[in-house]
Design an enzyme around this catalytic site. Structure first.
Site, short mmCIF file in Angstrom:
data_model
loop_
_atom_site.label_atom_id
_atom_site.label_comp_id
_atom_site.label_asym_id
_atom_site.label_seq_id
_atom_site.Cartn_x
_atom_site.Cartn_y
_atom_site.Cartn_z
N LYS A 44 0.86 -1.20 0.00
CA LYS A 44 0.00 0.00 0.00
C LYS A 44 0.88 1.23 0.00
O LYS A 44 1.91 1.29 0.70
CB LYS A 44 -0.88 0.00 1.26
CG LYS A 44 -1.63 1.32 1.52
CD LYS A 44 -2.64 1.63 0.44
CE LYS A 44 -3.27 3.04 0.65
NZ LYS A 44 -4.23 3.38 -0.42
N SER A 45 0.50 2.24 -0.80
CA SER A 45 1.26 3.49 -0.81
C SER A 45 1.49 3.96 0.61
O SER A 45 0.55 3.99 1.43
CB SER A 45 0.49 4.58 -1.56
OG SER A 45 0.42 4.29 -2.94
N SER A 69 -12.47 6.28 -1.88
CA SER A 69 -11.76 7.46 -1.43
C SER A 69 -11.14 7.10 -0.07
O SER A 69 -11.56 7.62 0.97
CB SER A 69 -12.69 8.66 -1.32
OG SER A 69 -11.94 9.81 -0.94
N MET A 70 -10.19 6.16 -0.11
CA MET A 70 -9.61 5.62 1.13
C MET A 70 -8.89 6.69 1.95
O MET A 70 -8.92 6.69 3.17
CB MET A 70 -8.65 4.47 0.81
CG MET A 70 -9.21 3.39 -0.09
SD MET A 70 -10.66 2.61 0.58
CE MET A 70 -9.92 1.65 1.87
N GLY A 71 -8.21 7.60 1.23
CA GLY A 71 -7.49 8.67 1.92
C GLY A 71 -6.12 8.26 2.40
O GLY A 71 -5.62 8.78 3.42
N LEU A 72 -5.54 7.30 1.71
CA LEU A 72 -4.14 6.89 1.95
C LEU A 72 -3.93 6.30 3.35
O LEU A 72 -2.96 6.62 4.02
CB LEU A 72 -3.24 8.12 1.73
CG LEU A 72 -1.78 8.01 1.36
CD1 LEU A 72 -1.50 6.87 0.42
CD2 LEU A 72 -1.26 9.32 0.83
N ASN A 125 4.10 6.98 -6.33
CA ASN A 125 2.72 7.25 -6.69
C ASN A 125 2.54 8.74 -6.98
O ASN A 125 2.63 9.57 -6.07
CB ASN A 125 1.80 6.81 -5.54
CG ASN A 125 0.33 6.90 -5.92
OD1 ASN A 125 -0.02 7.50 -6.93
ND2 ASN A 125 -0.52 6.31 -5.10
N CYS A 128 -2.40 9.92 -6.45
CA CYS A 128 -3.44 9.66 -5.47
C CYS A 128 -4.48 10.78 -5.56
O CYS A 128 -4.16 11.95 -5.32
CB CYS A 128 -2.89 9.59 -4.04
SG CYS A 128 -4.23 9.28 -2.85
N LYS A 162 3.61 5.46 -10.57
CA LYS A 162 2.20 5.10 -10.76
C LYS A 162 1.50 6.32 -11.27
O LYS A 162 1.52 7.38 -10.63
CB LYS A 162 1.61 4.65 -9.42
CG LYS A 162 0.11 4.29 -9.43
CD LYS A 162 -0.17 3.02 -10.17
CE LYS A 162 -1.61 2.54 -9.98
NZ LYS A 162 -1.87 2.00 -8.62
N GLY A 269 -6.87 -4.54 -9.17
CA GLY A 269 -7.36 -3.88 -7.96
C GLY A 269 -8.76 -4.32 -7.62
O GLY A 269 -8.98 -5.23 -6.81
C1 LIG Z 1 -2.55 6.35 -2.57
C2 LIG Z 1 -3.80 6.77 -2.57
C3 LIG Z 1 -4.80 6.22 -3.47
C4 LIG Z 1 -6.06 5.91 -3.00
C5 LIG Z 1 -6.48 6.15 -1.60
O1 LIG Z 1 -5.77 5.75 -0.65
O2 LIG Z 1 -7.54 6.82 -1.47
N1 LIG Z 1 -7.03 5.44 -3.83
C6 LIG Z 1 -6.76 5.22 -5.17
O3 LIG Z 1 -7.65 4.78 -5.95
N2 LIG Z 1 -5.52 5.51 -5.64
C7 LIG Z 1 -4.53 6.00 -4.86
O4 LIG Z 1 -3.41 6.23 -5.38
#
Ligand SMILES: C=Cc1c(C(=O)O)[nH]c(=O)[nH]c1=O
Length: 309
Positions: A44-45, A69-72, A125, A128, A162, A269
């Site tokens: 994961k980033s 919209s996970m937000g990293l 990345n 994001c 990315k 994904g």
């Molecule tokens: C690293 C955050 C990313 C996220 C996230 O963590 O919201 N969602 C994505 O579809 N792509 C992303 O590059």
């Protein structure tokens, strides 16, 4: 039928692996990918410090894909640094996704990873779409050039990026011109989710995810044509780099199409999130069946050989 491939000098028994963000935040998830029929794994980033990410619900599956919209959310780079320090690189390649909130953070993290002196593959990345207040680098060509200049100067080891999806021919050309300046930038992963889509539930008249008034990155079947266009265009414009395809892969047929368009490997994904790690076994089998039907012995028999009219 040989479906192996290489990224740089690192061999993958299968060209298919996870997309960053899916089944890769926890070491238990990374180990599940490592023990699956995936040919590699990517983390994961990560950011300098751990992040909880955006409020939930922040991911939803839809009839033809997903929105997120996970937000990293991630454990901070030290967690992935520890995994990379102890990883057995003779098994399958390990990619490390880096998504710092600043260039300084990216440089700090990348330096820590390269000082491990392990054959990990950094995937920076640039795309994001879901960190409020942080415009993505991939859509700001001057900022992207500045960042890549600094990263390339600081990196002794090969790395990749990315990328967000591009939609305008002049943007493809400007982006490729930037990437081609950097010799140690060795692979381009196309594409990240299509940013800031909106999925609505008709019955409840409500969005599906909580962050950003329901806006989020779109993945799945919806994005395949855009993903293939980005793979094939950068394959043509950046002949000294490898392309890793991502976007719209749910069956062996889309793996085949990404490789036909020039991909050296592919990431999954949405379909992985929905199906689990058994997906890789299925995709490998389906790819072999297509190759056998067409009389191809190895991926090089058809990689990049998309016909035009
Ligand atoms: C690293 C955050 C990313 C996220 C996230 O963590 O919201 N969602 C994505 O579809 N792509 C992303 O590059």
């Amino acid at each position: 039928t040989d479906i192996s491939t290489h990224i740089l000098d690192q061999r993958m028994r299968s060209p298919v692996y996870n997309a960053s963000g899916v089944m890769c935040r926890e070491t238990t998830e990374l180990e599940a990918v490592r023990h699956s029929d995936a040919g590699a794994l990517v983390s994961k980033s990560c950011t300098l410090e751990a992040r909880d990410g955006n409020p939930e619900p922040r991911y939803a599956a839809t009839p033809f894909g997903s929105i997120n919209s996970m937000g990293l959310p991630n454990h901070g780079y030290r967690y992935y640094l520890d995994y990379a320090a102890h990883y057995d690189y003779t098994d399958k390649p390990l990619f490390i996704s880096i998504s710092g909130l600043s260039l300084a953070d990216n440089l700090h993290m990348l330096d820590a990873f390269q000082r491990l002196k392990r054959p990990l593959l950094p995937e920076v990345n640039l795309s994001c779409p879901n960190v409020p207040g942080k415009p993505q680098l991939g859509y700001s060509f001057d900022d992207m050039a500045t960042a890549l200049t600094a990263i390339h100067a600081a990196m002794d080891i090969p790395f990749g990026v990315k990328l967000p999806p591009y939609f305008d021919i002049s943007h493809f050309e400007m982006a490729a011109e930037i990437f081609n300046r950097f010799e140690r930038l060795k692979f381009l992963t196309c594409i990240n989710s299509i940013g800031n889509g909106l999925v609505v539930d008709t019955d409840s008249e409500t969005v599906l995810i909580k962050p950003k008034n329901g806006l989020g990155g779109i993945g799945g079947d919806y994005v395949l044509p855009t993903a293939l266009a980005n793979v094939n265009t950068f394959y043509r414009l950046c002949p000294d780099k490898q392309i890793i395809g991502c976007g719209g892969i749910g069956a062996g047929e889309q793996v085949f199409q990404h490789i036909l368009c020039g991909a050296s490997a592919v990431q999954v994904g949405t379909r992985l999130w929905e199906e689990g790690a058994g997906l890789f076994t299925r995709l490998n089998q389906e790819l072999v069946a297509i190759m056998q039907r067409k009389g191809y012995q190895c991926l090089a028999d058809f990689r990049g050989k998309l016909c035009t009219l």
